[in-house]
Design a protein around this motif. Structure first.
Motif, mmCIF file in Angstrom:
data_model
loop_
_atom_site.group_PDB
_atom_site.id
_atom_site.type_symbol
_atom_site.label_atom_id
_atom_site.label_comp_id
_atom_site.label_asym_id
_atom_site.label_seq_id
_atom_site.Cartn_x
_atom_site.Cartn_y
_atom_site.Cartn_z
ATOM 1 N N PRO A 7 0.742 -1.021 -0.190
ATOM 2 C CA PRO A 7 -0.134 -0.040 0.078
ATOM 3 C C PRO A 7 1.018 1.194 -0.039
ATOM 4 C CG PRO A 7 -0.320 -1.383 2.189
ATOM 5 C CD PRO A 7 0.392 -1.788 1.288
ATOM 6 N N ASN A 8 2.154 1.061 0.551
ATOM 7 C CA ASN A 8 2.859 2.188 0.415
ATOM 8 C C ASN A 8 3.671 2.686 -0.970
ATOM 9 O OD1 ASN A 8 2.349 2.854 3.102
ATOM 10 N ND2 ASN A 8 3.961 1.421 3.832
ATOM 11 N N SER A 9 3.539 1.674 -1.762
ATOM 12 C CA SER A 9 4.332 1.804 -3.181
ATOM 13 C C SER A 9 3.398 3.034 -4.083
ATOM 14 C CB SER A 9 4.682 0.564 -3.841
ATOM 15 O OG SER A 9 3.359 -0.045 -4.316
ATOM 16 N N LYS A 10 4.030 3.629 -4.776
ATOM 17 C CA LYS A 10 3.280 4.554 -5.549
ATOM 18 C C LYS A 10 3.371 4.227 -6.772
ATOM 19 C CE LYS A 10 4.195 8.462 -2.695
ATOM 20 N NZ LYS A 10 3.254 9.437 -2.337
ATOM 21 N N PRO A 11 2.348 4.193 -7.826
ATOM 22 C CA PRO A 11 2.330 3.845 -9.088
ATOM 23 C C PRO A 11 2.862 4.867 -9.677
ATOM 24 C CG PRO A 11 0.137 4.054 -8.303
ATOM 25 C CD PRO A 11 0.858 4.018 -7.187
ATOM 26 N N SER A 12 3.192 4.371 -10.874
ATOM 27 C CA SER A 12 3.958 5.603 -11.628
ATOM 28 C C SER A 12 2.792 6.614 -12.378
ATOM 29 C CB SER A 12 4.590 4.919 -13.297
ATOM 30 O OG SER A 12 3.559 4.530 -13.850
ATOM 31 N N THR A 13 3.441 7.720 -12.558
ATOM 32 C CA THR A 13 2.416 8.861 -13.136
ATOM 33 C C THR A 13 1.654 8.516 -14.406
ATOM 34 O OG1 THR A 13 4.089 10.437 -11.978
ATOM 35 C CG2 THR A 13 2.292 11.200 -13.845
ATOM 36 N N TYR A 14 2.250 7.595 -15.210
ATOM 37 C CA TYR A 14 1.846 7.340 -16.231
ATOM 38 C C TYR A 14 0.673 6.457 -16.169
ATOM 39 C CZ TYR A 14 1.643 5.855 -21.223
ATOM 40 O OH TYR A 14 1.345 5.427 -22.515
ATOM 41 N N LEU A 15 0.781 5.434 -15.258
ATOM 42 C CA LEU A 15 -0.414 4.283 -15.189
ATOM 43 C C LEU A 15 -0.714 4.863 -13.735
ATOM 44 C CD1 LEU A 15 0.379 1.496 -17.324
ATOM 45 C CD2 LEU A 15 -0.953 3.201 -17.948
ATOM 46 N N GLN A 16 -1.648 5.440 -13.472
ATOM 47 C CA GLN A 16 -1.819 5.916 -12.096
ATOM 48 C C GLN A 16 -2.616 4.828 -11.184
ATOM 49 O OE1 GLN A 16 -1.030 8.481 -10.620
ATOM 50 N NE2 GLN A 16 -1.991 8.444 -8.648
ATOM 51 N N ASP A 17 -3.852 4.235 -12.063
ATOM 52 C CA ASP A 17 -4.285 3.029 -11.059
ATOM 53 C C ASP A 17 -4.746 1.784 -11.803
ATOM 54 O OD1 ASP A 17 -6.501 3.436 -12.488
ATOM 55 O OD2 ASP A 17 -7.442 5.138 -11.630
ATOM 56 N N MET A 18 -5.290 0.947 -11.234
ATOM 57 C CA MET A 18 -5.386 -0.591 -11.888
ATOM 58 C C MET A 18 -6.419 -0.294 -13.120
ATOM 59 S SD MET A 18 -4.101 -3.289 -11.557
ATOM 60 C CE MET A 18 -4.438 -4.934 -12.279
ATOM 61 N N ASP A 19 -7.238 0.665 -13.060
ATOM 62 C CA ASP A 19 -8.199 0.637 -14.335
ATOM 63 C C ASP A 19 -7.553 1.054 -15.571
ATOM 64 O OD1 ASP A 19 -10.401 0.129 -12.929
ATOM 65 O OD2 ASP A 19 -11.139 2.077 -12.381
ATOM 66 N N GLU A 20 -6.514 2.134 -15.280
ATOM 67 C CA GLU A 20 -5.786 2.432 -16.477
ATOM 68 C C GLU A 20 -4.827 1.160 -16.791
ATOM 69 O OE1 GLU A 20 -3.713 6.052 -15.380
ATOM 70 O OE2 GLU A 20 -5.515 7.086 -15.045
ATOM 71 N N VAL A 21 -4.071 0.524 -15.783
ATOM 72 C CA VAL A 21 -3.416 -0.448 -16.044
ATOM 73 C C VAL A 21 -4.182 -1.639 -17.097
ATOM 74 C CG1 VAL A 21 -2.073 -2.520 -15.302
ATOM 75 C CG2 VAL A 21 -1.816 -0.015 -14.331
ATOM 76 N N ARG A 22 -5.333 -1.951 -16.655
ATOM 77 C CA ARG A 22 -6.321 -2.845 -17.120
ATOM 78 C C ARG A 22 -6.554 -2.398 -18.514
ATOM 79 N NH1 ARG A 22 -8.632 -6.473 -14.351
ATOM 80 N NH2 ARG A 22 -8.975 -4.916 -12.686
ATOM 81 N N GLN A 23 -6.808 -0.999 -19.004
ATOM 82 C CA GLN A 23 -7.214 -0.676 -19.960
ATOM 83 C C GLN A 23 -5.983 -0.758 -21.272
ATOM 84 O OE1 GLN A 23 -8.461 3.528 -19.537
ATOM 85 N NE2 GLN A 23 -10.460 2.781 -18.874
ATOM 86 N N VAL A 24 -4.750 -0.370 -20.646
ATOM 87 C CA VAL A 24 -3.602 -0.549 -21.560
ATOM 88 C C VAL A 24 -3.684 -1.991 -21.827
ATOM 89 C CG1 VAL A 24 -1.022 -0.094 -21.620
ATOM 90 C CG2 VAL A 24 -2.576 1.691 -20.883
ATOM 91 N N PHE A 25 -3.630 -2.926 -20.754
ATOM 92 C CA PHE A 25 -3.350 -4.231 -21.057
ATOM 93 C C PHE A 25 -4.302 -4.867 -21.974
ATOM 94 C CE2 PHE A 25 -4.592 -8.679 -20.001
ATOM 95 C CZ PHE A 25 -3.236 -9.382 -19.988
#
Length: 167
Positions: A7-25
């Motif tokens: 929970p302390n790790s910060k995602p990159s600015t480019y892919l902010q959250d899991m929804d964005e990661v899923r969309q790119v995936f």
């Protein structure tokens, strides 16, 4: 077995959250089977204008494919997108620069409506060059008709930092 980021790790600015990661995936997963093959990875990179060789794609697959099944699943993709989060500013800036350079086809430091249209069309988006000019106008703070890296950075940072506020 994939692990969730702490929970302390910060995602990159480019892919902010899991929804964005899923969309790119899902963009990479052309046949919608829930995993990215080497051919799908290479296809997207080529569509973006990258001259990535089959050997480079194979090395990328080896790096990302943690369970070594020959495919990249969503968890592996998310872990890859969020690696280097120890230094989020360095990682985010590098990722933003790489993303910007994919769109800046003529490498002049600016994204034109024609360049944006070309990339979006290669990715399967159906929009006109005039639509792309409208998209550029919304982030073109100096009014020159192009998106500079700084404007691109501001757009990506603002859209990500505001993404949770609108709900």
């Amino acid at each position: 077995m994939a692990t969730n980021p702490s929970p302390n790790s910060k995602p990159s600015t480019y892919l902010q959250d899991m929804d964005e990661v899923r969309q790119v995936f899902e963009r990479f997963d052309a046949n919608k089977d829930g995993k990215i093959s080497a051919d799908e990875l290479g296809g997207v990179l080529n569509a973006l204008g990258s001259d990535t060789s089959a050997e480079e794609v194979a090395r990328m697959m080896q790096e990302i494919d943690a369970d070594k099944d020959g495919y990249i699943n969503l968890q592996e993709f998310a872990a890859f997108c969020n690696k280097d989060s120890d230094d989020p500013h360095k990682s985010a800036d590098k990722e933003l620069r790489e993303a910007f350079e994919l769109y800046d086809q003529d490498q002049n430091g600016k994204i034109s409506a024609a360049e944006l249209h070309k990339i979006l069309t290669r990715l399967g988006e159906h929009c006109s060059e005039q639509d792309c000019a409208g998209m550029i106008k919304t982030v073109d703070s100096d009014g020159d008709g192009y998106v500079s890296f700084e404007e691109f950075r501001k757009m990506m940072t603002n859209s990500n930092s505001n993404s949770g506020d609108a709900k």
